[in-house]
Each structure stands twice: as structure tokens, then as C-alpha cells.
Design an enzyme around this catalytic site. Structure first.
Site, PDB file in Angstrom:
ATOM      1  N   HIS A 144       0.830  -1.163  -0.013  1.00  0.00           N
ATOM      2  CA  HIS A 144       0.059  -0.143   0.038  1.00  0.00           C
ATOM      3  C   HIS A 144       0.885   1.079  -0.186  1.00  0.00           C
ATOM      4  CE1 HIS A 144      -3.091   2.682   1.017  1.00  0.00           C
ATOM      5  NE2 HIS A 144      -4.206   1.968   0.765  1.00  0.00           N
ATOM      6  N   ASP A 184      -7.980  -5.089   0.200  1.00  0.00           N
ATOM      7  CA  ASP A 184      -8.302  -5.470  -0.954  1.00  0.00           C
ATOM      8  C   ASP A 184      -8.439  -7.052  -1.163  1.00  0.00           C
ATOM      9  OD1 ASP A 184      -9.016  -3.062  -2.014  1.00  0.00           O
ATOM     10  OD2 ASP A 184      -7.207  -2.887  -2.870  1.00  0.00           O
TER      11      ASP A 184
END
Length: 709
Positions: A643, A699
Site C-alpha cells: 500500500h 483488497d
């Protein structure tokens, strides 16, 4: 030593104005104890921890501020302040310290005038009721659990005249345009855990004033007259659902809260109260605190900006402008001019950098005149640029923390639903029951799709990808909302500075988005669309519209929590696209449509779909090692891992794992789960991922929950 994680909110009770028994002006006779006052109205509150509010409240902007400035006065010296010698020590040593604190956080004031101080100490170990009698003299030296102001304008002027004399007071009031009674509140000996101080923030109440929102209790035979001067009435705050409540968890003696217990500008006057904190440990020590309350006077309030940092940055023509606070000292080698650029909250403002200028190398061919250009900043990708000050979402990527409006994502996930979280994000506070009912009613009323939207979606082949169908449905909605259509042809701006229109359009936009998604889902799966109902939440209506029976609310509760995790994530690409579009003053739905388009890419929302498709491509656990090696060789991208912000585990991923545990049987039936778990296992131990601090993000597993539901 392990760190203590402080909660961002707590619940508790405090007292507010509750009127008089006879409808006449309120009074208390301190000699007899007689009063016509009703007992204070005890209210339950949710208090936000100031430590976790971003940006932090400041004295100059909000009327209160947390500081970490210690004192040289010892606990024993504070407790000895009731003796003549101890009182003099406080006046000689601690009052000047408080004046320096006020001057430091304001950037300098015209004058700080000492008046008085109060030592408060809780007696006994039990919870005292906020309904205690206001006229009990001994209770006035304990933490006071009733929201109040120390003064209003008439009594503050009276205090000033008693302190410096009537003639000097008139001189000060004519000379200085802004003045306040500033409390520097500090715990003594131990952190203020039991009966902490609470601020009653009234920023959401336009034109808050002393007359409308404060009740008066007149004093008779007040024993404090001798040492505090005449105080004809106490100012008790009236109830209003729009108040926000702020406190500081475990305020330490080395810290203090500085706030305006009166201000000539009512918007900065800060009502305050002790409150019972329901999370107080049983063994918490009794609270002791000291409250010096000097009067501070200054020039016009508008001269005080940016936490006391004046924004004029240059030293043009040899005149240096004083900068109070942190700054960059810049020497421009092109002109040899020097500049001081203020630093506020670890940012510099582009407008301050723009004062730096130099002659252009190329001059005008026509006139030959020298042309001066201002300095500009180039930052491709906005990697180091902030374009918006916001108190909505805070991400600490190093710690793996996510906050919405000062509330931890964990607390919202466990204790609230998606509608409440949306309301918090949009309007800045948790809704009352009435506010939430109106919100849900308005969304349900707008959720029935127009024929044009249904036709537009159904005109697409069923095999069209879901994202394209959804964008088509939202675009059709843009052409069906009469107000939004009219706004594009109306010379009078519909939404600019018109929050009533904007809020209503925003609520419709939320409903339109959910409904377009439901219609698209039904079309793609060739199932019948069901009309929404009043009395349902947004998630419940969404499930109803796509034909899912959720009588036990198990699915809606899971969806609620999953949607909370994705409700907001600071200034992402899609959020920035929405803000750029909003800057044109268009309607909210067009902004959301732009946001949806921006989110379609594989490095944004599209990563969720690609993550699941990548697992389908692998098929079995046996293919994972070769896939990991291909990712390391940069032949493939591992979606759902790593991320841009988080350098540790995404806090949303932890919550998703909790949801997976709740639905483990249904999820375990998905053959791709074993593939995902093997990828996670190998990536967590492979030096390539560990050294790059690539961690699981939200996700990676979320697709399994949707599949299981």
C-alpha cells in the site's frame, strides 16, 4: 514498556440547564441553600478525545487547545496554595508561567492580567450525580459536573473593573478590540482520569451567543464575594443536540488545557464541565486540578492567524517581518534576498512561497523591460503536496491506524452501522436518533429508480463488466434529477454557499449510487429488481433491491461493517477527482461520477476485481511459488498486497479477517481461498516483501466475503 493505546471516544454524563421551578429568574441563596432552580438536566454524551482530533483545536480558532508545557511548581506547592504563603507563591511563580503559555500559543497578546485561581479537589470515591444541588458551597471546590461559562460580557467587564479599577478598565476596553478570560487548567499530582474536563463545542450552531444559549443563576449571600469580587450570576449552558463534546484522556500534570472561559467573541467562548467518564478505571485516583484565570487582551481578533503565526513571509526593502513560531529561513541565490517562510503543523503554504520572486532570464522583446516571476512549485503526482486541510480522515501509515472524524475504524466497525458512519463523515458528528431517521427516510425516498435509468442499464449486454454498467446508470441519473439539470443552466448558483440544497442533493446522490448498483446487479444476473422500502437502512434496502432475503439481518450487518471499512480513505485519487470537479460548483452527482471514473483503474478500486481474477488465473496452490517468483521478477503485479500509505498491516485487513472468521464455513467452500492464504503465507516470509514492507491490504480478502454472502 508497552504503550497504552488511548481510545478516541468515550461515553459519559454531564449536567445542563434545566430551567426554574417557578419560571422566574434563577437564584441561589448561599446562606440558606434556598433556590428555585430545577436540578441540572443529566445528559448522556459521546466525547471525542482531543489527542486524536486532526487538525488539533487551537485557542485562536476554536477557543481551546491542548499544550504539553510543564510547570516548575510542585504538587506540594499547588496543594499549599490555600495558605497565604502558598497563594503568594502561585501568584509570583505560576501566574507568570501561565502568562507565558498564553503568549506562546497566541503569538503574543497585548496584555495578560492576573485575576484569581481555583484549586478543585474531588472528595470521596463514588460517582457524584450531575444532579447535585448547585447551591452547596462545598461542592463548588469539587469538579463541577454542570456545563457552564465563568463569565458573560457584563460579568466579565465587572471582573475587569474590580481587578484593575474602573478607569483603567475603560481605557483597556477602548484600546483593545479582543479580550478573553483564559483558563489554564492543569491536573495536580496524577493524570485527570476521574471526572475529566469536557468542552462543549458549539461550532455547528451559527451565531451562538450568551443570551440565547446560556441560562443565568443569580447569587445571593455568595461567600466568594470577598475573594473573587461580586458575581451576580452563574452562566449555565442550555441543551442543544448540535453540541460536540471534546475531552483529553488522562491529561498529565505536565500538560494543560488552555481555553476561553469567556471571550468577547462568543464563537470562541468555551463552555466546559467535569463529566463522568464511563471508561474510568475503578482504581483511578481522585481528581485534583488548578485553574488560574487571567484576562488576556489583544488587538483585533482578525490579526491572529495560523495559531499565532503571522503569514507575511518576506523581508522586502530591508524590513524584517516578525515570525512567531517555526519557519524556514530561505536565501535566494538569484537575488540574494532572504525570506522567512512560516511552518504550521509541518506544512508551508504555497502562498507564502509565492512571495519569492526573481527577474526572468528572457526579457520582453518589445520593451526590454525586466519581467519578474513568482516562484512556483513542481510536484509530479502530488507526492509531497497537500491541497486540502481536513478533519475527516486521518491515516497513520507507520502505526497502521485509521480514524474517521477522531473515531478509530475499529470502534465504528464494532459499534456502529454504515448509515451512522456516513453521517459522521459528512456532517462531522454522530447523529441523534431523529437525525438518523430523517437521513434514512430521505435516502429511501430517493432510491426508486426512474425508467430512464433502468432503460439505460438494460440497453447494455449482460456480459458487460459491472463497472461499465454502473457508470452508465449513474450517467443516466445525471439527466433525470430536475434540480441538478436546472443548476447547470441557472445563473444563480444552486449549490455554492447553499448547504440546504447541497445536503439534500448529496443525500439523493448516495441513494442514486446504491440504486444504480442494485439495478446493474439485477440486470447482469437477470433477476427482478425489488422496490426499496421506508424504515430500512441503506444496506438493508440495497439487499432488498437485489432480491436477497435478510430477515435475520446477518448479511446486512456484515455488509454494514464491510462498507464502513471502505467509507473513506483520506485524499485518494478518486477523492481528489471529486474535489476538482466540485471546484467548478457543479452538482454532487457529477462529482461522484467523476470520482467513479477515477477509481476504475487497476491501481485504485479496480484492484479488488483484479485481485480476485488473479486468484482465478492461478487456480491451485501448486502455482503459487512460480507466481511469487514472477512477481519478484516484475513480470506480474501482486494486487491486494502493499500500500502506498501503510508501512505495516492495513487496519482494514484485520477487520476483514474478523468478518471472514464469522463466515468461515461459506468462505472455506471457495476453492480460491486456499490460493489466497498460500500467497499471504509466502509473501509474509519472503525477504523481497518483508524488506520492502509490503503488507496485506484491505483488497486481498474482501472479495471472499462478497462471494460468501
Amino acid at each position: 514498556m508497552a504503550a497504552v493505546v488511548l481510545p478516541p471516544t468515550t461515553t459519559g454524563t454531564l449536567g445542563l440547564w434545566n430551567g426554574t421551578k417557578d419560571g422566574e429568574a434563577g437564584y441561589i441563596d448561599y446562606a440558606t441553600g434556598n433556590t428555585n432552580m430545577n436540578r441540572p438536566k443529566e445528559v448522556d454524551i459521546v466525547a471525542h478525545d482531543i489527542r486524536h482530533i486532526s487538525p488539533q483545536p487551537t485557542l485562536l480558532k476554536n477557543g481551546y487547545q491542548l499544550t504539553d508545557i510543564p510547570t516548575s511548581v510542585t504538587t506540594e506547592e499547588f496543594l499549599n496554595s490555600q495558605t497565604p504563603e502558598g497563594k503568594k507563591h502561585i501568584e509570583d511563580v505560576y501566574f507568570p508561567e501561565c502568562a507565558k503559555i498564553i503568549e506562546k500559543i497566541t503569538g503574543g497578546v497585548g496584555l495578560v492580567i492576573p485575576t484569581s485561581f481555583r484549586l478543585r479537589e474531588q472528595k470521596g470515591n463514588t460517582k457524584q450525580s450531575t444532579n447535585e444541588k448547585l447551591g452547596e458551597v462545598e461542592a463548588r471546590y469539587a469538579p463541577r459536573p454542570v456545563a457552564h461559562l465563568d463569565r458573560d460580557t457584563p460579568t466579565a467587564i465587572m471582573l475587569l473593573k474590580e481587578t484593575v479599577g474602573a478607569e483603567k478598565a475603560d481605557e483597556l476596553l477602548s484600546k483593545y478590540k479582543h479580550w478573553a478570560q483564559v483558563n489554564t487548567w492543569r491536573p495536580i499530582g496524577n493524570p485527570a482520569t476521574k471526572w475529566p474536563l469536557c468542552f462543549i463545542n458549539h461550532d455547528r450552531i451559527p451565531n451562538w451567543d450568551y443570551d440565547t444559549h446560556v441560562g443565568h443563576i443569580f447569587s445571593k449571600n455568595d461567600p466568594l464575594v470577598a475573594d473573587r469580587g461580586a458575581k451576580p450570576y452563574v452562566c449555565v449552558v442550555k441543551h442543544d443536540d448540535r453540541y460536540d463534546y471534546h475531552y483529553v484522556s488522562s491529561l498529565r500534570p505536565a500538560e494543560c488545557l488552555v481555553f476561553c472561559s469567556f471571550d468577547s467573541d462568543p464563537k470562541l467562548a468555551m463552555p466546559h464541565s467535569a463529566f463522568w467518564d464511563n471508561s474510568t478505571p475503578d482504581d483511578a485516583p481522585n481528581r485534583r486540578s488548578i485553574e488560574p484565570i487571567p484576562i488576556a487582551v489583544s488587538g483585533a481578533a482578525t490579526n491572529l492567524k495560523m495559531n499565532g503565526v503571522k503569514t507575511q513571509a518576506n523581508e522586502e526593502n530591508g524590513v524584517a517581518t516578525e515570525i512567531i513560531g517555526d519557519y524556514l529561513h530561505v536565501l535566494d541565490s538569484r537575488t540574494w534576498k532572504t525570506y522567512k517562510i512560516p511552518i504550521s503543523d509541518n506544512f508551508v503554504r504555497a502562498s507564502d512561497l509565492s512571495v519569492i520572486s526573481a527577474p526572468e532570464v528572457r526579457q520582453s522583446k518589445e520593451s526590454g523591460a525586466e519581467r519578474v516571476r513568482k516562484l512556483a512549485v513542481l510536484d509530479p503526482g502530488f507526492q509531497h503536496t497537500a491541497c486540502k486541510e481536513s478533519a475527516i480522515t486521518l491515516i497513520d501509515g507507520e502505526k497502521g491506524e485509521l480514524w474517521f472524524r477522531g473515531m478509530r475504524i475499529e470502534d465504528l466497525f464494532r459499534h456502529y452501522d454504515f448509515d451512522t458512519t456516513m453521517y459522521l463523515l459528512i456532517w462531522g458528528h454522530l447523529p441523534t436518533n431523529e437525525e438518523k431517521e430523517r437521513f434514512e427516510y430521505s435516502m429511501a425516498a430517493a432510491a426508486s429508480p426512474p425508467r430512464a435509468v433502468v432503460d439505460a442499464i438494460q440497453a447494455l449486454p449482460r456480459e458487460t463488466d459491472m463497472y461499465s454498467i454502473l457508470l452508465t446508470g449513474l450517467a443516466a441519473y445525471v439527466g433525470t434529477d430536475t434540480e441538478m439539470i436546472t443548476s447547470r443552466h441557472n445563473p444563480v448558483l444552486t449549490y455554492h454557499n447553499n448547504m440546504a440544497h447541497t445536503d439534500a442533493a448529496l443525500i439523493r446522490t448516495i441513494a442514486y449510487t446504491a440504486t444504480a448498483t442494485a439495478v446493474a446487479y439485477c440486470h447482469k444476473r437477470n433477476i427482478e429488481f425489488t422496490q426499496p422500502k421506508q424504515g430500512f437502512s441503506l444496506v438493508e434496502n440495497f439487499l432488498l433491491m437485489i432480491g436477497i432475503d435478510d430477515l435475520d439481518k446477518k448479511i446486512s450487518r456484515t455488509m454494514d461493517r464491510l462498507w464502513i471499512l471502505y467509507a473513506d480513505h483520506e485524499l485518494s485519487c478518486s477523492t481528489a477527482a471529486s474535489l476538482h470537479t466540485a471546484s467548478t460548483l457543479t452538482d454532487p452527482l457529477s462529482c461522484v461520477l467523476a470520482m467513479m471514473v477515477a477509481g476504475a483503474g487497476p491501481l485504485h478500486v479496480g484492484a479488488i476485481e483484479l485481485c480476485y481474477e488473479g486468484l482465478e488465473m492461478l487456480g491451485t496452490v501448486d502455482n503459487v511459488p512460480a507466481y511469487i517468483e514472477a512477481v519478484k521478477a516484475r513480470k506480474f503485479r501482486l494486487f491486494g498486497y502493499g500500500h502506498r500509505v501503510y508501512k505495516t498491516k492495513d487496519p482494514r485487513a484485520t477487520r476483514i479477517e474478523e468478518l471472514m472468521e464469522e463466515h468461515k464455513e461459506a468462505i472455506a467452500a471457495d476453492p480460491l481461498l486456499q490460493v489466497a492464504m498460500e500467497i499471504d503465507k509466502q509473501a509474509n516470509t519472503d525477504p523481497y516483501f518483508v524488506e520492502r514492507e509490503l503488507k496485506l491490504n484491505a483488497d486481498f480478502y474482501s472479495c471472499f466475503i462478497y462471494t460468501a454472502l
